[in-house]
Design a protein around this motif. Sequence first.
Motif, PDB file in Angstrom:
ATOM      1  N   GLU A  39       0.798  -1.228   0.000  1.00 48.35           N
ATOM      2  CA  GLU A  39       0.000   0.000   0.000  1.00 48.35           C
ATOM      3  C   GLU A  39       0.829   1.275   0.000  1.00 48.35           C
ATOM      4  OE1 GLU A  39      -2.933  -0.088   3.063  1.00 48.35           O
ATOM      5  OE2 GLU A  39      -3.683  -2.066   2.485  1.00 48.35           O
ATOM      6  N   THR A  40       2.068   1.230   0.511  1.00 57.38           N
ATOM      7  CA  THR A  40       2.866   2.453   0.576  1.00 57.38           C
ATOM      8  C   THR A  40       3.921   2.531  -0.523  1.00 57.38           C
ATOM      9  OG1 THR A  40       4.489   1.477   2.116  1.00 57.38           O
ATOM     10  CG2 THR A  40       2.561   2.546   3.078  1.00 57.38           C
ATOM     11  N   SER A  41       3.997   1.519  -1.361  1.00 52.90           N
ATOM     12  CA  SER A  41       5.090   1.448  -2.340  1.00 52.90           C
ATOM     13  C   SER A  41       5.066   2.585  -3.353  1.00 52.90           C
ATOM     14  CB  SER A  41       5.053   0.114  -3.081  1.00 52.90           C
ATOM     15  OG  SER A  41       5.325  -0.949  -2.223  1.00 52.90           O
ATOM     16  N   LEU A  42       3.919   2.813  -3.968  1.00 52.51           N
ATOM     17  CA  LEU A  42       3.891   3.763  -5.080  1.00 52.51           C
ATOM     18  C   LEU A  42       4.153   5.190  -4.631  1.00 52.51           C
ATOM     19  CD1 LEU A  42       1.054   2.417  -7.399  1.00 52.51           C
ATOM     20  CD2 LEU A  42       3.504   1.931  -7.407  1.00 52.51           C
TER      21      LEU A  42
ATOM     22  N   THR B 268       8.161  -8.659 -12.747  1.00 56.06           N
ATOM     23  CA  THR B 268       9.253  -8.966 -11.827  1.00 56.06           C
ATOM     24  C   THR B 268       8.798 -10.118 -10.939  1.00 56.06           C
ATOM     25  OG1 THR B 268       8.453  -7.071 -10.516  1.00 56.06           O
ATOM     26  CG2 THR B 268      10.431  -6.743 -11.834  1.00 56.06           C
ATOM     27  N   PHE B 269       9.559 -11.218 -10.995  1.00 56.42           N
ATOM     28  CA  PHE B 269       9.157 -12.469 -10.366  1.00 56.42           C
ATOM     29  C   PHE B 269      10.182 -12.909  -9.319  1.00 56.42           C
ATOM     30  CE2 PHE B 269       9.481 -17.183 -10.440  1.00 56.42           C
ATOM     31  CZ  PHE B 269       8.261 -17.477  -9.846  1.00 56.42           C
ATOM     32  N   ASP B 270       9.674 -13.311  -8.165  1.00 55.68           N
ATOM     33  CA  ASP B 270      10.504 -13.837  -7.076  1.00 55.68           C
ATOM     34  C   ASP B 270      11.560 -12.839  -6.624  1.00 55.68           C
ATOM     35  OD1 ASP B 270      11.223 -15.630  -5.154  1.00 55.68           O
ATOM     36  OD2 ASP B 270      12.291 -17.001  -6.478  1.00 55.68           O
ATOM     37  N   CYS B 271      11.162 -11.586  -6.546  1.00 52.15           N
ATOM     38  CA  CYS B 271      12.088 -10.571  -6.023  1.00 52.15           C
ATOM     39  C   CYS B 271      11.423  -9.592  -5.068  1.00 52.15           C
ATOM     40  CB  CYS B 271      12.811  -9.835  -7.147  1.00 52.15           C
ATOM     41  SG  CYS B 271      11.808  -9.324  -8.537  1.00 52.15           S
ATOM     42  N   ASP B 272      10.115  -9.359  -5.214  1.00 56.66           N
ATOM     43  CA  ASP B 272       9.369  -8.508  -4.274  1.00 56.66           C
ATOM     44  C   ASP B 272       9.866  -7.074  -4.213  1.00 56.66           C
ATOM     45  OD1 ASP B 272       7.022  -9.218  -3.047  1.00 56.66           O
ATOM     46  OD2 ASP B 272       7.959 -10.418  -1.496  1.00 56.66           O
ATOM     47  N   ILE B 273       9.974  -6.452  -5.369  1.00 60.59           N
ATOM     48  CA  ILE B 273      10.358  -5.044  -5.403  1.00 60.59           C
ATOM     49  C   ILE B 273       9.340  -4.194  -4.647  1.00 60.59           C
ATOM     50  CG2 ILE B 273      10.885  -3.072  -6.883  1.00 60.59           C
ATOM     51  CD1 ILE B 273      12.902  -5.360  -7.079  1.00 60.59           C
ATOM     52  N   GLY B 274       8.063  -4.546  -4.780  1.00 56.34           N
ATOM     53  CA  GLY B 274       7.014  -3.790  -4.088  1.00 56.34           C
ATOM     54  C   GLY B 274       7.172  -3.810  -2.585  1.00 56.34           C
ATOM     55  N   ASN B 275       7.522  -4.957  -2.018  1.00 60.17           N
ATOM     56  CA  ASN B 275       7.782  -5.018  -0.575  1.00 60.17           C
ATOM     57  C   ASN B 275       8.976  -4.163  -0.213  1.00 60.17           C
ATOM     58  OD1 ASN B 275       6.866  -8.441   0.422  1.00 60.17           O
ATOM     59  ND2 ASN B 275       5.629  -6.788  -0.392  1.00 60.17           N
ATOM     60  N   GLY B 276       9.995  -4.185  -1.047  1.00 62.57           N
ATOM     61  CA  GLY B 276      11.213  -3.442  -0.752  1.00 62.57           C
ATOM     62  C   GLY B 276      11.058  -1.943  -0.796  1.00 62.57           C
ATOM     63  N   THR B 277      10.008  -1.462  -1.469  1.00 62.95           N
ATOM     64  CA  THR B 277       9.783  -0.020  -1.544  1.00 62.95           C
ATOM     65  C   THR B 277       8.694   0.462  -0.586  1.00 62.95           C
ATOM     66  OG1 THR B 277       8.305  -0.394  -3.438  1.00 62.95           O
ATOM     67  CG2 THR B 277      10.591   0.178  -3.927  1.00 62.95           C
ATOM     68  N   GLU B 278       8.203  -0.431   0.253  1.00 64.57           N
ATOM     69  CA  GLU B 278       7.234  -0.027   1.280  1.00 64.57           C
ATOM     70  C   GLU B 278       7.919   0.831   2.350  1.00 64.57           C
ATOM     71  OE1 GLU B 278       3.700  -0.781   1.742  1.00 64.57           O
ATOM     72  OE2 GLU B 278       3.638  -2.971   1.828  1.00 64.57           O
ATOM     73  N   ASP B 279       7.104   1.442   3.206  1.00 66.22           N
ATOM     74  CA  ASP B 279       7.635   2.234   4.312  1.00 66.22           C
ATOM     75  C   ASP B 279       8.581   1.395   5.174  1.00 66.22           C
ATOM     76  OD1 ASP B 279       6.167   4.424   3.529  1.00 66.22           O
ATOM     77  OD2 ASP B 279       4.668   4.245   5.124  1.00 66.22           O
TER      78      ASP B 279
END
Length: 218
Positions: free
Chosen positions: A40-43, A179-190
């Motif tokens: 939710e906070t990534s973008l 993007t597969f098996d890397c979780d960029i979205g999690n990494g850009t969260e707060d």
Amino acid sequence: MACALPSRNSSATTREGELDGGFTIARLKYTGGGDWYSDETSLKNILRALRERGEIRVSQEQEAVVTPTDPEIWNYPMLFMTGHGNVKLSEDEARALRSYLDAGGLLWADDNFGLDKSFREMVKRLYPELPLTELPFSHPLFHYPSAFPAGAPKVHEHDGGPARVYAVVKGGRVLVLYTFDCDIGNGTEDAGIYDDPPEKRAAAMRFAVNVATYAVTH
């Protein structure tokens, strides 16, 4: 005003610098039971990072949310989708999303574990004539503004193996990025949402900036 795509009848390539508005990213809302709203906070963090870099004019730091048939989709050169479950598109939604992509839009899907099978089926519906293929590390997306000579960074482990980046490419342009098996979205969260070290979060953000930069320059 958001950075707009060409009209449906235009073949012009989207370039942020040629448009009146600034850049922002829309999250793609879909049905089927998948949690399209996750990360939710990534973008907002990605948009803030872009604004701070100063190379791309950002119109707002809050994400927009669109469905494939929403007329507002044409205001956004880049869509982001993620989730853990199923993705379902009606025939009208599939046609509308393909029209958007063919006109110059880019869809970035970031697997949040559990999305893979459903997403690949969706891509086959959208582009049965074009394969979802792995991007070579020589592709420009891995090299500007930050260099990733060994591919995308890996934030979280899902299925084992290295992070993978796939794409649907048409006429030399990436229409769909996966993007597969890397979780960029999690990494850009707060910070604090996940227990990731700062260097992983920083790498994820640099890669996300690469994706957004590619979206407005190709």
